[in-house]
Motif scaffolding. Structure first.
Motif, PDB file in Angstrom:
ATOM      1  N   ARG A  27       0.821  -1.210   0.000  1.00 12.34           N
ATOM      2  CA  ARG A  27       0.000   0.000   0.000  1.00 12.34           C
ATOM      3  C   ARG A  27       0.858   1.264   0.000  1.00 12.34           C
ATOM      4  N   LYS A  28       1.931   1.271   0.796  1.00 12.27           N
ATOM      5  CA  LYS A  28       2.811   2.436   0.870  1.00 12.27           C
ATOM      6  C   LYS A  28       3.541   2.645  -0.462  1.00 12.27           C
ATOM      7  N   MET A  29       3.988   1.553  -1.072  1.00 11.92           N
ATOM      8  CA  MET A  29       4.659   1.677  -2.368  1.00 11.92           C
ATOM      9  C   MET A  29       3.696   2.247  -3.403  1.00 11.92           C
ATOM     10  N   ALA A  30       2.465   1.775  -3.402  1.00 13.81           N
ATOM     11  CA  ALA A  30       1.452   2.277  -4.340  1.00 13.81           C
ATOM     12  C   ALA A  30       1.209   3.761  -4.107  1.00 13.81           C
ATOM     13  N   SER A  31       1.152   4.164  -2.858  1.00 14.05           N
ATOM     14  CA  SER A  31       0.937   5.571  -2.523  1.00 14.05           C
ATOM     15  C   SER A  31       2.092   6.442  -3.020  1.00 14.05           C
ATOM     16  N   LEU A  32       3.331   5.997  -2.785  1.00 16.02           N
ATOM     17  CA  LEU A  32       4.508   6.751  -3.229  1.00 16.02           C
ATOM     18  C   LEU A  32       4.555   6.875  -4.753  1.00 16.02           C
ATOM     19  N   ASN A  34       1.877   6.804  -6.637  1.00 18.45           N
ATOM     20  CA  ASN A  34       0.615   7.389  -7.090  1.00 18.45           C
ATOM     21  C   ASN A  34      -0.127   6.460  -8.068  1.00 18.45           C
ATOM     22  N   VAL A  35      -0.223   5.184  -7.659  1.00 17.59           N
ATOM     23  CA  VAL A  35      -0.982   4.191  -8.427  1.00 17.59           C
ATOM     24  C   VAL A  35      -2.035   3.573  -7.510  1.00 17.59           C
ATOM     25  N   GLY A  36      -2.956   2.854  -8.063  1.00 25.25           N
ATOM     26  CA  GLY A  36      -4.018   2.225  -7.283  1.00 25.25           C
ATOM     27  C   GLY A  36      -3.466   1.286  -6.225  1.00 25.25           C
ATOM     28  N   SER A  37      -4.174   1.175  -5.102  1.00 23.15           N
ATOM     29  CA  SER A  37      -3.679   0.398  -3.967  1.00 23.15           C
ATOM     30  C   SER A  37      -3.512  -1.092  -4.274  1.00 23.15           C
ATOM     31  N   GLY A  38      -4.240  -1.641  -5.209  1.00 22.64           N
ATOM     32  CA  GLY A  38      -4.102  -3.066  -5.538  1.00 22.64           C
ATOM     33  C   GLY A  38      -3.082  -3.349  -6.624  1.00 22.64           C
ATOM     34  N   THR A  39      -2.546  -2.325  -7.240  1.00 23.82           N
ATOM     35  CA  THR A  39      -1.646  -2.495  -8.382  1.00 23.82           C
ATOM     36  C   THR A  39      -0.399  -3.291  -8.023  1.00 23.82           C
ATOM     37  N   ILE A  40       0.239  -2.947  -6.931  1.00 21.10           N
ATOM     38  CA  ILE A  40       1.480  -3.620  -6.529  1.00 21.10           C
ATOM     39  C   ILE A  40       1.195  -5.091  -6.228  1.00 21.10           C
ATOM     40  N   SER A  41       0.118  -5.363  -5.527  1.00 23.55           N
ATOM     41  CA  SER A  41      -0.261  -6.738  -5.199  1.00 23.55           C
ATOM     42  C   SER A  41      -0.485  -7.561  -6.465  1.00 23.55           C
ATOM     43  N   GLN A  42      -1.177  -6.989  -7.428  1.00 28.06           N
ATOM     44  CA  GLN A  42      -1.456  -7.712  -8.675  1.00 28.06           C
ATOM     45  C   GLN A  42      -0.173  -8.020  -9.437  1.00 28.06           C
ATOM     46  N   LYS A  56       7.935   2.022 -14.765  1.00 28.53           N
ATOM     47  CA  LYS A  56       8.809   3.185 -14.559  1.00 28.53           C
ATOM     48  C   LYS A  56       8.199   4.138 -13.529  1.00 28.53           C
ATOM     49  N   LYS A  57       6.890   4.350 -13.589  1.00 25.64           N
ATOM     50  CA  LYS A  57       6.202   5.227 -12.638  1.00 25.64           C
ATOM     51  C   LYS A  57       6.340   4.677 -11.209  1.00 25.64           C
ATOM     52  N   ILE A  58       6.154   3.378 -11.048  1.00 24.71           N
ATOM     53  CA  ILE A  58       6.269   2.747  -9.731  1.00 24.71           C
ATOM     54  C   ILE A  58       7.694   2.887  -9.208  1.00 24.71           C
ATOM     55  N   LEU A  59       8.667   2.573 -10.051  1.00 19.18           N
ATOM     56  CA  LEU A  59      10.064   2.622  -9.628  1.00 19.18           C
ATOM     57  C   LEU A  59      10.528   4.046  -9.330  1.00 19.18           C
ATOM     58  N   THR A  60      10.057   5.004 -10.113  1.00 18.12           N
ATOM     59  CA  THR A  60      10.400   6.405  -9.855  1.00 18.12           C
ATOM     60  C   THR A  60       9.883   6.829  -8.482  1.00 18.12           C
ATOM     61  N   GLY A  61       8.720   6.328  -8.096  1.00 15.09           N
ATOM     62  CA  GLY A  61       8.149   6.655  -6.790  1.00 15.09           C
ATOM     63  C   GLY A  61       8.994   6.180  -5.624  1.00 15.09           C
ATOM     64  N   VAL A  62       9.836   5.171  -5.853  1.00 20.10           N
ATOM     65  CA  VAL A  62      10.705   4.659  -4.788  1.00 20.10           C
ATOM     66  C   VAL A  62      12.181   4.865  -5.125  1.00 20.10           C
ATOM     67  N   ASP A  63      12.438   5.748  -6.092  1.00 14.45           N
ATOM     68  CA  ASP A  63      13.790   6.161  -6.463  1.00 14.45           C
ATOM     69  C   ASP A  63      14.670   4.996  -6.921  1.00 14.45           C
ATOM     70  N   VAL A  64      14.150   4.200  -7.856  1.00 12.70           N
ATOM     71  CA  VAL A  64      14.902   3.093  -8.452  1.00 12.70           C
ATOM     72  C   VAL A  64      14.798   3.234  -9.965  1.00 12.70           C
ATOM     73  N   SER A  65      15.916   3.068 -10.650  1.00 11.99           N
ATOM     74  CA  SER A  65      15.900   3.184 -12.113  1.00 11.99           C
ATOM     75  C   SER A  65      15.494   1.860 -12.757  1.00 11.99           C
TER      76      SER A  65
END
Length: 188
Positions: A27-32, A34-42, A56-65
């Motif tokens: 949930r925290k990764m999804a929030s960082l 800015n994607v839906g809360s179930g996206t990471i789980s799926q 890329k959007k998910i990884l940018t949110g957690v500062d990973v290339s």
């Protein structure tokens, strides 16, 4: 040619490793990111394969290339020895987290060689996750805050606490800091 299902599982494993290495819930990764809360789980369950743009959007949110994401090895081989150059660095922004046996499946123990540059810290928000962790400061000085209590630890000093308590690390000295830490269950 690579089987699509093995690519899906590879992305799922890599995303989970990145997320847990940063001490984040799904949930925290999804929030960082800015994607839906179930996206990471799926994605982590292999139920969906993200587009490159979404990944890329998910990884940018957690500062990973993207380059780093696809560069570390995942293997089924059992390895017993880990030279420094073979360990993956999961840190960022002045903090190095060299993960021992990062590719080993079913690891119950997490061991890190942590290096903090002058002024570097574990992130903007305190960490909190399942398990217990401990460490010994090898070089330099580390400011450790656990559940609101702060201490500065030097060479030979150690800490041990339940990881559910909010915790934060910072090198507040004018020299680099090196720490050897362990956590169980593994969060990276």
């Amino acid at each position: 040619m690579t089987d699509k299902s093995s690519v899906d599982l590879d992305v799922a494993k890599r995303l989970r490793l990145i997320r847990t290495s940063k001490g984040l819930s799904q949930r925290k990764m999804a929030s960082l990111a800015n994607v839906g809360s179930g996206t990471i789980s799926q994605i982590e369950s292999g139920a969906t394969q993200p587009s490159v743009a979404l990944l890329k959007k998910i990884l940018t949110g957690v500062d990973v290339s993207l380059g780093f994401f696809f560069s570390f090895e995942l293997t089924d081989e059992e390895t017993f020895y880990f030279p420094k150059g073979s360990m993956r660095d999961l840190g960022s922004h002045g903090v190095s987290y060299l993960l021992v046996a990062g590719e080993r499946r079913g690891r119950k123990l997490q061991m890190l060689i942590e290096e903090y540059a002058v002024g570097a810290d574990s992130g903007r928000t305190p960490l909190s996750h399942e398990g217990e962790e401990c460490a010994v400061v090898v070089e330099g000085w580390l400011e450790v805050t656990v559940d609101g209590q702060t201490r500065v630890l030097g060479p030979g000093d150690a800490y041990y606490f339940t990881s559910l308590l909010p915790h934060y690390f910072k090198n507040a000295a004018d020299v680099p800091c090196k720490v050897i830490s362990a956590c169980t269950p593994s969060s990276f």
